[in-house]
Write a protein that holds these residues in place. Structure first.
Motif, mmCIF file in Angstrom:
data_model
loop_
_atom_site.group_PDB
_atom_site.id
_atom_site.type_symbol
_atom_site.label_atom_id
_atom_site.label_comp_id
_atom_site.label_asym_id
_atom_site.label_seq_id
_atom_site.Cartn_x
_atom_site.Cartn_y
_atom_site.Cartn_z
ATOM 1 N N ILE A 1 0.838 -1.201 0.000
ATOM 2 C CA ILE A 1 0.000 0.000 0.000
ATOM 3 C C ILE A 1 0.874 1.253 0.000
ATOM 4 N N LYS B 1 0.273 2.272 -4.000
ATOM 5 C CA LYS B 1 -1.020 2.957 -4.128
ATOM 6 C C LYS B 1 -0.845 4.218 -4.961
ATOM 7 N N GLY C 1 -5.764 2.202 0.693
ATOM 8 C CA GLY C 1 -5.168 0.925 0.327
ATOM 9 C C GLY C 1 -6.143 -0.230 0.378
ATOM 10 N N ASP D 1 -4.992 6.524 4.738
ATOM 11 C CA ASP D 1 -4.206 5.999 3.621
ATOM 12 C C ASP D 1 -4.287 4.474 3.554
ATOM 13 N N LEU E 1 -6.885 -0.154 -3.358
ATOM 14 C CA LEU E 1 -5.959 -1.073 -4.014
ATOM 15 C C LEU E 1 -6.304 -2.525 -3.715
#
Length: 402
Positions: A170, A174, A181, A236, A260
């Motif tokens: 990630i 990403k 992520g 994140d 992701l």
């Protein structure tokens, strides 16, 4: 040789599912005539394959026509209604289609009866284990489930095998503009319970130990819960909307390119379609085992006929249809060798591996109350960063039904 055998088996199973027509049958000696009612949650198969199988049964067993009564899609609501039906007995129910975590409750309460002389040959070991309680067989596995890690194959070259590798990926891969992520299911329902089990197991801990005691006070479990809380609050790492997501919502977010990775069940595979380029791999750290089992209602006036219907719905032919045409993970190992299945679902062997390695949630008659209690203490954890000091005691009382 294994490839040859697998090909032959695949051809035979496919021929059975697509060409073989069963002649009209009467029940065996002592099999009761009359309608059979199946109480079930929502059919999530593609094209309503459960109903299609019931229609086939009705064609070959006119003396025992069957019908499905569907309950709300929400698992908590479906559970409440099933228990209410079982307690009242006001309406005829012959077969319950139960979540695997409800089996001990229904058996302990006397809502279902043990199966007699059922042939369990060919079932996958883990799904079949969910049908046993207190030394008896209470049902047969209808469909099974295991969590999988979906990933953006156009971005991630090598899927991660551990949770730490996923975090590293990630951080490194990403793309700018992608919101997070990972998306998963963290709303206040069974999805959150599953997430907690999988996080703790991935760290080498236990939610409930082999001795039947709550084990969230271990160093491994405590570290896992702190990591879970940190990850959930990191925008994140975790898509913040996941705190209110169920399976369908997270599938839509992943398909829209917002994350992701996605943790989800096999049903997401066909839902995603071609929305994004994705791959599937076993969930790092292992998965909870999901699925549903068919059990004969204790108050059924046609128990032998009901058991024969259960055996029909779980036989190799029916399991092949449910997976190939409906996308529901089969409970028999032979289906994962079928060429038609692996052609339509290239991830079938990955799924079988995930099922074989999946783990059962605590087996207890009080599972529903325990799950609700677990979600309560974890929601507090996600807000404060630590478990409430009485968390283990609260969970122990719920686990014991106190």
């Amino acid at each position: 040789m294994r490839l040859v055998i697998g090909f032959v088996i695949g051809v035979l199973v496919t021929m059975v599912a697509t060409q073989y027509v069963v002649p009209a049958l009467a029940g065996g000696d002592g099999v009761e005539d009359g309608e059979l009612v199946i109480l079930s949650g929502l059919d999530q198969s593609e094209g309503g394959q459960r109903q299609a199988l019931v229609d086939q049964w009705n064609d070959i067993r006119p003396a025992n026509p069957a019908r499905i009564v569907e309950l709300p899609a929400n698992a908590d609501q479906a559970h409440s209604e099933m228990v209410a039906h079982a307690q009242s007995g006001a309406e005829q129910v012959d077969i319950y289609n139960l979540d695997v975590t409800w089996m001990a409750e229904f058996a302990d309460a006397g809502f279902i009866r043990p199966l007699e002389d059922a042939d369990t040959t060919g079932f996958l070991e883990k799904p079949l284990r969910t049908c046993r309680y207190d030394g008896k067989l209470w049902g047969l596995p209808f469909n099974t489930d295991a969590g999988l890690l979906y990933y953006r194959r156009d971005i991630v070259d090598v899927p991660p095998e551990t949770a730490s590798e996923m975090r590293e990926t990630i951080e490194e891969a990403k793309p700018d503009g992608m919101r997070a992520g990972l998306t998963t299911q963290l709303a206040d329902y069974e999805g959150l319970t599953v997430a907690v089990h999988e996080a703790v197991w991935a760290a080498g801990g236990e939610v409930v130990g082999a001795d039947g005691r709550v084990a969230l006070d271990s160093d491994e479990a405590q570290a896992a819960l702190r990591r879970l809380a940190d990850d959930v609050r990191d925008a994140d790492v975790n898509l913040q909307a996941s705190l209110e997501f169920d399976e369908l919502a997270s599938t839509h977010a992943f398909g829209a390119g917002q994350a992701l990775f996605m943790r989800n069940w096999p049903v997401a595979y066909r839902t995603l379609g071609h929305s994004v380029e994705f791959g599937v791999t076993p969930l790092p750290g292992g998965s909870v085992l999901g699925g549903q089992n068919l059990a004969v209602a204790a108050k059924s006036e046609r128990p032998r006929a009901a058991q024969e219907l259960i055996e029909f719905l779980t036989d190799p032919r029916s399991q092949q249809i449910l997976f190939e045409r409906g996308g529901l993970a089969a409970t028999r190992d032979i289906i994962y060798l079928d060429s038609a299945v692996t052609s339509r679902y290239p991830y079938a062997k990955t799924l079988e591996t995930a099922i074989q390695n999946a783990r059962l949630r605590p087996v207890t008659p009080h599972y529903t109350a325990f799950s609700e209690c677990l979600r309560g203490v974890v929601r507090e954890l996600l807000v404060t960063g630590s478990l409430p000091p009485d968390a283990v005691d609260r969970l122990a009382r719920c686990l014991e039904g106190r």
